[in-house]
Scaffold this active site. Structure first.
Site, short mmCIF file in Angstrom:
data_model
loop_
_atom_site.label_atom_id
_atom_site.label_comp_id
_atom_site.label_asym_id
_atom_site.label_seq_id
_atom_site.Cartn_x
_atom_site.Cartn_y
_atom_site.Cartn_z
N ASP A 46 10.41 68.76 -30.91
CA ASP A 46 11.70 68.75 -31.62
C ASP A 46 12.68 67.73 -31.04
OD1 ASP A 46 12.25 69.93 -29.22
OD2 ASP A 46 13.28 71.68 -30.03
N GLY A 47 12.21 66.90 -30.10
CA GLY A 47 13.04 65.84 -29.55
C GLY A 47 13.74 66.18 -28.25
N GLU A 48 13.67 67.44 -27.81
CA GLU A 48 14.28 67.79 -26.52
C GLU A 48 13.58 67.06 -25.38
OE1 GLU A 48 14.34 71.98 -25.90
OE2 GLU A 48 15.63 72.39 -27.61
N GLN A 106 35.07 53.13 -25.60
CA GLN A 106 35.99 54.20 -26.00
C GLN A 106 36.71 54.70 -24.75
OE1 GLN A 106 34.11 57.10 -28.70
NE2 GLN A 106 32.40 55.66 -28.90
N HIS A 139 33.23 47.75 -19.29
CA HIS A 139 34.04 47.14 -20.35
C HIS A 139 35.52 47.18 -20.01
CE1 HIS A 139 35.03 45.78 -24.36
NE2 HIS A 139 35.81 46.83 -24.54
N LYS A 204 42.18 35.87 -31.83
CA LYS A 204 41.75 36.29 -33.16
C LYS A 204 42.71 37.33 -33.74
CE LYS A 204 38.20 39.55 -31.45
NZ LYS A 204 37.88 39.11 -30.10
N THR A 235 26.91 42.64 -32.39
CA THR A 235 26.30 42.05 -33.58
C THR A 235 26.42 40.53 -33.58
OG1 THR A 235 28.37 42.28 -34.85
CG2 THR A 235 26.78 44.11 -34.95
N THR A 238 31.48 37.83 -34.20
CA THR A 238 32.68 37.19 -33.64
C THR A 238 32.30 36.04 -32.71
OG1 THR A 238 33.88 39.29 -33.76
CG2 THR A 238 34.78 37.60 -32.31
#
Length: 339
Positions: A46-48, A106, A139, A204, A235, A238
């Site tokens: 189940d992915g655990e 974040q 970051h 920018k 991605t 920029t």
């Protein structure tokens, strides 16, 4: 040097080649076989995630090598569960070596009713029994303050400076370091100081999140070889647009130095088809086959600096000494031959 503990390395599945490279270098530096601790990190149907450590780690100084890159949630859970397994096995100390710290973007509330996910991740890591963090190019530097445990934040800029002085040694006078946004000026300035080059900024303006409406170059880049410096390439939209803007403003060539090659979605195709002569990334995130095949993308290894940092932590010696050129050059001597 602590005589009662041995440094032991264990890895999840996020970047096994980097962990194996660190283990090989530690074997070379210490003169003893320093393989990864024998363990299995698997999934239930189940992915655990299930972790089992096959070696005795009681009283040992454990280092978990696991970037929290894509898939970020799976890799983060692997790290937490490995830490829990080691804590319950009576390891003397658990250090998380997180070459790429996910959720770092974040780091603050930019609008109402949004999370500070970097703080949540910090709480989860300390709650799992991790006593020290070793990472590279966070970051946002203030994330170190989210932890109540020691955080060693290594920088890619000293390694990039070695690379620049090797690959542009006959053209150093023509170099211009460029920050792709105002927020990254401190990072770009650090590399500019190390190679004694001037600094420029691409400012920018966004109409809405994720879309750049206009870019303006602050500084004269005419006939300069521009080196764009940033911490993350996701991605590459920029980045490629900034490279084109620099050429449109008179730059001779554009190259990029990025600490973490996230390279999501169309990033590799964009870079391959862009005006950039080269994109240099580190292997903090395991490069995909597409990245390794790209003609204008080059990967710089981080195993030398992480290996030495791990040994310094174990020895109780300075990690910040690795920011100095005279300390870093010897461990990268096989890669960069300089007079």
């Amino acid at each position: 040097m602590p005589s009662f503990t041995e440094p032991k390395l264990i890895s999840g599945n996020a970047n096994l080649p980097l962990a194996q490279s660190i283990a090989r270098r530690m074997s070379l530096y210490r003169g003893v076989d320093q393989g990864l601790v024998n363990a299995r990190v698997e999934r239930f149907n189940d992915g655990e995630i299930f972790v089992e450590v096959f070696e005795n780690v009681r009283g040992e100084d454990m280092f978990i090598i696991q970037p929290t890159s894509n898939p970020a949630n799976d890799n983060l859970m692997e790290l937490l569960i490995i830490a829990d397994a080691l804590r319950r096995s009576s390891a003397a100390r658990i250090t998380a070596v997180i070459p790429y710290f996910g959720y770092a973007r974040q780091d603050r509330r930019t609008k109402a009713r949004t999370p500070i996910s970097a703080k949540l991740v910090a709480n989860m890591l300390t709650g799992a029994g991790i006593e020290r963090i070793l990472t590279m190019d966070l970051h946002a530097a203030q994330i170190q303050g989210f932890f109540d445990i020691p955080v060693d934040n290594l920088y890619a800029s000293p390694v990039f400076a070695l690379d620049v002085r090797t690959n542009f040694k006959d053209r150093m006078a023509d170099l211009m370091v460029v920050s792709p946004d105002v927020g990254g000026v401190a990072r770009a300035r650090e590399l500019a100081k190390r190679i004694n080059a001037p600094l420029s900024i691409v400012d920018k303006r966004r109409e809405k999140p994720g879309e750049v409406a206009e870019m303006t170059v602050i500084g004269d880049v005419t006939d300069k070889i521009c080196l764009i410096v940033d911490d993350i390439c996701d991605t590459a939209g920029t980045l490629c647009k900034a490279a084109q803007v620099l050429l449109d403003n008179g730059a001779k060539e554009v190259h990029s130095y990025i600490s973490h090659g996230v390279m999501s979605g169309p990033a590799v195709d964009r870079v391959t088809n862009s005006v950039m002569k080269s994109l240099v990334i580190t292997d903090t995130i395991q490069p995909t086959p597409e990245i390794l095949k790209a003609p204008n993308i080059r990967v710089v290894p981080t195993a030398p600096i992480f290996t030495q940092a791990i040994l310094n932590i174990w020895n109780g010696t300075s990690v910040s000494s690795l920011f100095e050129d005279k300390t870093l050059r010897p461990i990268y001597e096989s890669l960069y031959h300089m007079d």
